[in-house]
Motif scaffolding. Structure first.
Motif, short mmCIF file in Angstrom:
data_model
loop_
_atom_site.label_atom_id
_atom_site.label_comp_id
_atom_site.label_asym_id
_atom_site.label_seq_id
_atom_site.Cartn_x
_atom_site.Cartn_y
_atom_site.Cartn_z
N THR A 126 -3.09 -3.81 -4.12
CA THR A 126 -1.91 -3.04 -4.48
C THR A 126 -2.01 -1.64 -3.88
O THR A 126 -3.09 -1.14 -3.60
N ALA A 127 -0.85 -1.01 -3.72
CA ALA A 127 -0.82 0.36 -3.21
C ALA A 127 -1.50 1.30 -4.19
O ALA A 127 -2.19 2.26 -3.80
N ALA A 128 -1.34 1.03 -5.48
CA ALA A 128 -1.97 1.89 -6.50
C ALA A 128 -3.49 1.80 -6.40
O ALA A 128 -4.19 2.82 -6.53
N PHE A 129 -4.02 0.60 -6.15
CA PHE A 129 -5.47 0.47 -6.02
C PHE A 129 -5.95 1.24 -4.79
O PHE A 129 -7.00 1.89 -4.82
N ALA A 192 -3.92 5.25 3.16
CA ALA A 192 -4.33 3.89 2.81
C ALA A 192 -3.28 3.23 1.92
O ALA A 192 -3.02 2.03 2.03
N ARG A 193 -2.67 4.00 1.05
CA ARG A 193 -1.64 3.47 0.17
C ARG A 193 -0.49 2.86 0.98
O ARG A 193 0.00 1.77 0.67
N ALA A 194 -0.08 3.56 2.05
CA ALA A 194 1.02 3.07 2.89
C ALA A 194 0.64 1.77 3.58
O ALA A 194 1.46 0.84 3.69
N ALA A 195 -0.59 1.67 4.08
CA ALA A 195 -1.02 0.44 4.76
C ALA A 195 -1.04 -0.74 3.80
O ALA A 195 -0.60 -1.85 4.15
N SER A 196 -1.52 -0.52 2.58
CA SER A 196 -1.54 -1.61 1.60
C SER A 196 -0.12 -2.01 1.21
O SER A 196 0.17 -3.20 1.04
N ALA A 197 0.78 -1.03 1.09
CA ALA A 197 2.17 -1.35 0.78
C ALA A 197 2.81 -2.14 1.92
O ALA A 197 3.56 -3.10 1.68
N LEU A 198 2.53 -1.76 3.17
CA LEU A 198 3.10 -2.49 4.31
C LEU A 198 2.63 -3.94 4.31
O LEU A 198 3.41 -4.85 4.61
N LYS A 199 1.35 -4.15 3.97
CA LYS A 199 0.86 -5.54 3.93
C LYS A 199 1.64 -6.36 2.89
O LYS A 199 2.00 -7.52 3.14
N LEU A 200 1.90 -5.78 1.74
CA LEU A 200 2.64 -6.50 0.71
C LEU A 200 4.07 -6.77 1.15
O LEU A 200 4.62 -7.86 0.92
N VAL A 273 3.66 -7.79 -4.84
CA VAL A 273 4.93 -7.39 -4.23
C VAL A 273 5.92 -6.98 -5.32
O VAL A 273 6.61 -5.95 -5.21
N ARG A 274 6.00 -7.76 -6.38
CA ARG A 274 6.93 -7.45 -7.46
C ARG A 274 6.55 -6.14 -8.15
O ARG A 274 7.42 -5.35 -8.54
N ALA A 275 5.24 -5.90 -8.30
CA ALA A 275 4.79 -4.64 -8.91
C ALA A 275 5.15 -3.45 -8.02
O ALA A 275 5.56 -2.39 -8.53
N LEU A 276 5.02 -3.63 -6.70
CA LEU A 276 5.40 -2.56 -5.76
C LEU A 276 6.89 -2.27 -5.87
O LEU A 276 7.31 -1.11 -5.89
N ALA A 277 7.69 -3.33 -5.94
CA ALA A 277 9.14 -3.15 -6.04
C ALA A 277 9.51 -2.43 -7.34
O ALA A 277 10.38 -1.54 -7.34
N GLU A 278 8.84 -2.80 -8.43
CA GLU A 278 9.14 -2.14 -9.70
C GLU A 278 8.75 -0.66 -9.65
O GLU A 278 9.51 0.21 -10.09
N ALA A 279 7.56 -0.38 -9.11
CA ALA A 279 7.12 1.01 -9.03
C ALA A 279 8.04 1.85 -8.14
O ALA A 279 8.26 3.04 -8.40
N ALA A 280 8.58 1.22 -7.08
CA ALA A 280 9.46 1.93 -6.15
C ALA A 280 10.91 1.93 -6.61
O ALA A 280 11.77 2.49 -5.93
N ARG A 281 11.20 1.27 -7.74
CA ARG A 281 12.56 1.13 -8.25
C ARG A 281 13.46 0.47 -7.19
O ARG A 281 14.58 0.92 -6.91
#
Length: 368
Positions: A126-129, A192-200, A273-281
């Protein structure tokens, strides 16, 4: 003349630095289906640079390193994570999820990282991790680079992965020659957060394509069309190797995950992916079309001007956001005993929903 010679020497030095592997031994943690091929790529990169360090391997399950030891005397199994932490200039991770990465990072940082050590995480997290890991590694005196990859185990073994690096520019530059051993690098991202988000985001899109093809093949079966006709459409409109490969494997009923990616691991990714979408609204659906999105209300007319409204037709059922549809198909496949099959087994869920019997060779997993 002197200026020209100096410029030439500077350019040569810059080229040499860009192609140099990180100094010292290199550690590799996680020797599963993907990690084995990637560790072999790292061993080959070290062999191409005489005088560099060794490749030290570690896996939670003993014995996984044995086949890789034949790659050369510069490859050996580490005694434990503490040896990697104190002796390696760069440590690569290829693990299953946030929890596994957190456990390994905790052990490495707890043992005391070598000053300036690179932690290169190829895992899908996850991006948060990724943000938490960056802070943990920085506090231990190292630098954290997220470098998740796309590709199946056969692509890893052939050094044909796509790598998405992200992190401090200097750290990514140091890691780049090692990352290039695995395939093609995308443009580096700043964190690193952006790279993990892009992977998701990439995995969500890919699984969405696979689900659409699974539905198309199922509809073709119900409509009496040959599956080859759908494959022809895929080739014409979606000529991406990953999509074409999944389409052909699903059409042929090939769900062996030995050289692929399991349904249960894909479920984990879609949860991320769903957690990223929720965090990003970001609801990942057309506004007003998804369940739970309110429609815009019209202003009410004065009471005296109101008339009894005509009965409105019922709204047609709406399709859930793509990650939700993919999640439930994967969950259905897993619940019916196909969790250890290749992710293309989501077609079995589509066929079950359509009232089609599963192929004779698509029996539930032995562990189900």
């Amino acid at each position: 003349m002197a200026d020209t010679a100096a410029a030439t020497a500077a350019a040569a030095a810059e080229t040499a630095a860009a192609s140099a592997l990180p100094a010292g031994d290199i550690g590799f943690v996680g020797l599963g289906a993907m990690g084995r091929g990637m560790a072999a790529n790292a061993a080959a990169a070290l062999a191409r640079h005489p005088g560099t360090g060794r490749l030290l391997l570690h896996n939670r399950t003993p014995g996984k390193a044995a086949p890789l030891l034949a790659l050369g005397e510069h490859v050996r199994e580490a005694a434990g994570l503490a040896e990697l932490a104190t002796g390696c200039g760069a440590i690569c991770l290829m693990l299953a999820d946030d929890g596994a990465c957190d456990s390994v990072l905790g052990a490495l940082c707890g043992a005391g990282l070598r000053a300036g050590a690179l932690i290169i995480n190829h895992s899908t997290c996850t991006a948060a991790f990724a943000e938490a890991a960056r802070a943990t590694v920085a506090a231990a005196g190292g630098a954290y680079v997220a470098a998740p990859v796309w590709g199946r185990p056969d692509a890893a073994a052939a050094a044909r992965l796509v790598v998405a690096p992200g992190g401090p520019a200097a750290a990514v530059a140091r890691a780049a020659p090692l990352l290039a051993a695995h395939g093609r690098l995308l443009a580096p991202l700043a964190t690193a957060r952006a790279a993990s988000a892009l992977k998701l985001i990439g995995n969500g899109a890919l699984f969405g394509f696979v689900h659409v093809v699974a539905e198309a093949l199922t509809l073709a079966d119900k409509a009496g069309l040959p599956r080859d006709a759908v494959l022809g459409l895929v080739d014409a409109f979606f000529p991406a190797p990953a999509v074409q490969g999944y389409a052909r494997r699903m059409a042929a009923g090939e769900f062996d995950a030995t050289a692929g990616f399991t349904v249960d691991l894909a479920l984990k990714d879609v949860r991320y992916v769903r957690a990223l979408a929720e965090a990003a609204r970001a609801p990942l659906a057309t506004p007003g079309a998804a369940a739970g999105c309110p429609r815009r209300r019209r202003p009410r007319a004065p009471r005296a001007a109101r008339r009894r409204p005509a009965r409105r037709p019922a709204r047609p059922p709406t399709r859930p956001p793509v990650p939700d549809a993919v999640f439930h198909s994967l969950l259905c496949a897993s619940a019916n005993g196909h969790g250890q099959k290749d992710v293309g087994a989501m077609i079995l869920a589509c066929q079950l929903a359509a009232g089609l019997p599963p192929p004779p060779d698509a029996a539930p997993d032995a562990s189900a």
